[in-house]
Design a protein around this motif. Structure first.
Motif, PDB file in Angstrom:
ATOM      1  N   SER A 118       0.814  -1.213   0.000  1.00  0.00           N
ATOM      2  CA  SER A 118       0.000   0.000   0.000  1.00  0.00           C
ATOM      3  C   SER A 118       0.851   1.268   0.000  1.00  0.00           C
ATOM      4  O   SER A 118       0.381   2.337  -0.396  1.00  0.00           O
ATOM      5  CB  SER A 118      -0.932   0.002   1.220  1.00  0.00           C
ATOM      6  OG  SER A 118      -0.178  -0.045   2.416  1.00  0.00           O
ATOM      7  N   SER A 133       0.823   2.592   9.220  1.00  0.00           N
ATOM      8  CA  SER A 133      -0.173   1.556   8.992  1.00  0.00           C
ATOM      9  C   SER A 133      -0.176   1.261   7.497  1.00  0.00           C
ATOM     10  O   SER A 133      -0.410   2.158   6.685  1.00  0.00           O
ATOM     11  CB  SER A 133      -1.551   2.040   9.460  1.00  0.00           C
ATOM     12  OG  SER A 133      -2.546   1.089   9.159  1.00  0.00           O
ATOM     13  N   TRP A 140       0.033  -2.281   4.284  1.00  0.00           N
ATOM     14  CA  TRP A 140      -0.016  -3.717   4.027  1.00  0.00           C
ATOM     15  C   TRP A 140       0.982  -4.121   2.955  1.00  0.00           C
ATOM     16  O   TRP A 140       1.354  -3.342   2.082  1.00  0.00           O
ATOM     17  CB  TRP A 140      -1.419  -4.188   3.661  1.00  0.00           C
ATOM     18  CG  TRP A 140      -2.077  -3.495   2.501  1.00  0.00           C
ATOM     19  CD1 TRP A 140      -3.009  -2.493   2.580  1.00  0.00           C
ATOM     20  CD2 TRP A 140      -1.874  -3.752   1.101  1.00  0.00           C
ATOM     21  NE1 TRP A 140      -3.386  -2.111   1.311  1.00  0.00           N
ATOM     22  CE2 TRP A 140      -2.721  -2.867   0.388  1.00  0.00           C
ATOM     23  CE3 TRP A 140      -1.076  -4.629   0.380  1.00  0.00           C
ATOM     24  CZ2 TRP A 140      -2.767  -2.838  -1.010  1.00  0.00           C
ATOM     25  CZ3 TRP A 140      -1.117  -4.611  -1.015  1.00  0.00           C
ATOM     26  CH2 TRP A 140      -1.956  -3.727  -1.685  1.00  0.00           C
ATOM     27  N   GLU A 193       1.628  -7.537   0.352  1.00  0.00           N
ATOM     28  CA  GLU A 193       0.944  -8.719  -0.169  1.00  0.00           C
ATOM     29  C   GLU A 193       1.878  -9.534  -1.052  1.00  0.00           C
ATOM     30  O   GLU A 193       2.616  -8.981  -1.865  1.00  0.00           O
ATOM     31  CB  GLU A 193      -0.278  -8.282  -0.972  1.00  0.00           C
ATOM     32  CG  GLU A 193      -1.184  -9.408  -1.405  1.00  0.00           C
ATOM     33  CD  GLU A 193      -2.424  -8.890  -2.108  1.00  0.00           C
ATOM     34  OE1 GLU A 193      -2.636  -9.254  -3.280  1.00  0.00           O
ATOM     35  OE2 GLU A 193      -3.164  -8.098  -1.475  1.00  0.00           O
ATOM     36  N   TYR A 244      -0.384  -6.224  14.269  1.00  0.00           N
ATOM     37  CA  TYR A 244      -0.442  -6.675  12.882  1.00  0.00           C
ATOM     38  C   TYR A 244      -1.463  -7.789  12.735  1.00  0.00           C
ATOM     39  O   TYR A 244      -1.953  -8.359  13.719  1.00  0.00           O
ATOM     40  CB  TYR A 244       0.933  -7.184  12.420  1.00  0.00           C
ATOM     41  CG  TYR A 244       1.294  -8.523  13.020  1.00  0.00           C
ATOM     42  CD1 TYR A 244       0.997  -9.718  12.350  1.00  0.00           C
ATOM     43  CD2 TYR A 244       1.906  -8.605  14.262  1.00  0.00           C
ATOM     44  CE1 TYR A 244       1.290 -10.950  12.907  1.00  0.00           C
ATOM     45  CE2 TYR A 244       2.209  -9.829  14.823  1.00  0.00           C
ATOM     46  CZ  TYR A 244       1.910 -10.993  14.145  1.00  0.00           C
ATOM     47  OH  TYR A 244       2.196 -12.211  14.702  1.00  0.00           O
ATOM     48  N   GLU A 268      -3.666 -12.257   6.600  1.00  0.00           N
ATOM     49  CA  GLU A 268      -4.816 -12.840   5.924  1.00  0.00           C
ATOM     50  C   GLU A 268      -4.340 -13.668   4.729  1.00  0.00           C
ATOM     51  O   GLU A 268      -3.294 -13.379   4.143  1.00  0.00           O
ATOM     52  CB  GLU A 268      -5.753 -11.743   5.427  1.00  0.00           C
ATOM     53  CG  GLU A 268      -6.353 -10.887   6.529  1.00  0.00           C
ATOM     54  CD  GLU A 268      -6.980  -9.635   5.971  1.00  0.00           C
ATOM     55  OE1 GLU A 268      -8.221  -9.575   5.896  1.00  0.00           O
ATOM     56  OE2 GLU A 268      -6.212  -8.717   5.595  1.00  0.00           O
ATOM     57  N   TRP A 286     -10.720 -13.325   1.561  1.00  0.00           N
ATOM     58  CA  TRP A 286      -9.632 -13.175   2.529  1.00  0.00           C
ATOM     59  C   TRP A 286     -10.041 -13.799   3.856  1.00  0.00           C
ATOM     60  O   TRP A 286     -11.127 -13.531   4.352  1.00  0.00           O
ATOM     61  CB  TRP A 286      -9.297 -11.700   2.748  1.00  0.00           C
ATOM     62  CG  TRP A 286      -8.583 -11.072   1.600  1.00  0.00           C
ATOM     63  CD1 TRP A 286      -9.098 -10.182   0.703  1.00  0.00           C
ATOM     64  CD2 TRP A 286      -7.224 -11.279   1.218  1.00  0.00           C
ATOM     65  NE1 TRP A 286      -8.149  -9.829  -0.215  1.00  0.00           N
ATOM     66  CE2 TRP A 286      -6.974 -10.486   0.085  1.00  0.00           C
ATOM     67  CE3 TRP A 286      -6.185 -12.061   1.732  1.00  0.00           C
ATOM     68  CZ2 TRP A 286      -5.735 -10.448  -0.553  1.00  0.00           C
ATOM     69  CZ3 TRP A 286      -4.954 -12.033   1.100  1.00  0.00           C
ATOM     70  CH2 TRP A 286      -4.730 -11.231  -0.025  1.00  0.00           C
ATOM     71  N   GLN A 302      -2.977 -12.919  14.132  1.00  0.00           N
ATOM     72  CA  GLN A 302      -2.806 -11.516  14.493  1.00  0.00           C
ATOM     73  C   GLN A 302      -1.964 -11.461  15.746  1.00  0.00           C
ATOM     74  O   GLN A 302      -1.879 -12.420  16.500  1.00  0.00           O
ATOM     75  CB  GLN A 302      -4.160 -10.835  14.702  1.00  0.00           C
ATOM     76  CG  GLN A 302      -5.068 -11.533  15.679  1.00  0.00           C
ATOM     77  CD  GLN A 302      -6.481 -10.976  15.620  1.00  0.00           C
ATOM     78  OE1 GLN A 302      -6.775 -10.032  14.911  1.00  0.00           O
ATOM     79  NE2 GLN A 302      -7.384 -11.573  16.386  1.00  0.00           N
ATOM     80  N   ARG A 328      -1.448 -11.695   2.832  1.00  0.00           N
ATOM     81  CA  ARG A 328      -1.364 -10.251   3.075  1.00  0.00           C
ATOM     82  C   ARG A 328      -1.026  -9.983   4.535  1.00  0.00           C
ATOM     83  O   ARG A 328      -1.742 -10.409   5.446  1.00  0.00           O
ATOM     84  CB  ARG A 328      -2.673  -9.562   2.713  1.00  0.00           C
ATOM     85  CG  ARG A 328      -2.615  -8.045   2.892  1.00  0.00           C
ATOM     86  CD  ARG A 328      -3.772  -7.362   2.204  1.00  0.00           C
ATOM     87  NE  ARG A 328      -5.060  -7.771   2.765  1.00  0.00           N
ATOM     88  CZ  ARG A 328      -6.225  -7.596   2.140  1.00  0.00           C
ATOM     89  NH1 ARG A 328      -6.265  -7.051   0.948  1.00  0.00           N
ATOM     90  NH2 ARG A 328      -7.341  -7.967   2.728  1.00  0.00           N
ATOM     91  N   SER A 383      -0.795  -7.114   7.197  1.00  0.00           N
ATOM     92  CA  SER A 383      -1.226  -5.737   7.458  1.00  0.00           C
ATOM     93  C   SER A 383      -0.626  -5.250   8.760  1.00  0.00           C
ATOM     94  O   SER A 383      -0.840  -5.858   9.808  1.00  0.00           O
ATOM     95  CB  SER A 383      -2.761  -5.659   7.544  1.00  0.00           C
ATOM     96  OG  SER A 383      -3.348  -5.995   6.314  1.00  0.00           O
ATOM     97  N   LEU A 388      -1.033  -2.819  11.425  1.00  0.00           N
ATOM     98  CA  LEU A 388      -2.131  -1.986  11.894  1.00  0.00           C
ATOM     99  C   LEU A 388      -1.649  -0.812  12.738  1.00  0.00           C
ATOM    100  O   LEU A 388      -2.262   0.255  12.749  1.00  0.00           O
ATOM    101  CB  LEU A 388      -3.118  -2.837  12.697  1.00  0.00           C
ATOM    102  CG  LEU A 388      -3.658  -4.073  11.971  1.00  0.00           C
ATOM    103  CD1 LEU A 388      -4.554  -4.885  12.886  1.00  0.00           C
ATOM    104  CD2 LEU A 388      -4.391  -3.664  10.707  1.00  0.00           C
TER     105      LEU A 388
END
Length: 198
Positions: free
Chosen positions: A56, A87, A89, A91, A118, A121, A128, A133, A154, A156, A158
């Protein structure tokens, strides 16, 4: 024990003592070799190595800190975001459905331990699915879950104390450990112990 020590950003103390002759016993050496073989069998193949990567946000918008740097198995490279981005992601497209049950994540520790929260997924059966986590990543985080098939993974971030720097994202299949150790109640047993003690 490996998953809850090394796999939780810590160290594993083997405590193998020499015998009266000052040597490791044949039994101990045999078990250590079995242990090494199990680790090599599980982590010797990274299903995400060289996978098509996207993110991202990329630090500076260039290739130097691009998402592929977390999939190149080079300990000197890493994916990073711009300073203002805490924050984001990352992939990995595996190209086809692969079977796996372990995700390995590593931060670029010389730059500090940054990630505070984090999630991971997996794209499986057309959607997804959240498989893990956590909070701290650090040197190495190994997340286990029941075996599944997926074509994308993915990660992420957070929440991070500064822009995240992810050195490695690994996707692995552990066929050595007993299946019940991947059930959430067992795979995250140390979390449950910590909660009960607090």
């Amino acid at each position: 024990i490996y998953y809850t020590s090394v796999g939780r950003n810590s160290i594993l103390l083997l405590n193998v003592a020499p015998n009266r002759e000052g040597l490791f016993s044949e039994e101990s050496v045999a078990r250590l070799r079995e242990f090494h073989t199990a680790l090599a069998q599980t982590f010797g193949v990274n299903l995400a190595a060289g996978a098509k990567a996207s993110a991202s946000n990329i630090r500076g918008g260039g290739a130097a800190f691009g998402p592929s740097k977390a999939l190149d198995d080079n300990k000197q490279t890493y994916w990073a975001t711009d300073d203002s981005v805490t924050s984001a992601w990352l992939e990995a497209d595996l190209g086809e459905e692969r079977e796996f049950n372990v995700i390995r994540i590593e931060e670029m520790l010389p730059l500090g331990q940054r990630v505070a929260e984090y999630q991971v997924e997996v794209w499986s059966n057309g959607s997804w699915k959240l498989v893990s986590q956590g909070t701290t990543i650090g040197y190495r985080k190994l997340d286990r879950f029941p075996k599944l098939k997926g074509s994308k993974v993915r990660l992420s971030i957070l929440k991070s104390l500064a822009c995240p720097t992810i050195k490695s994202l690994g996707v692995h299949l552990d066929t050595v450990s007993p299946p019940e150790s991947f059930e959430p109640i067992n795979a995250k047993a140390e979390y449950h112990r910590i909660r009960r003690n607090n």
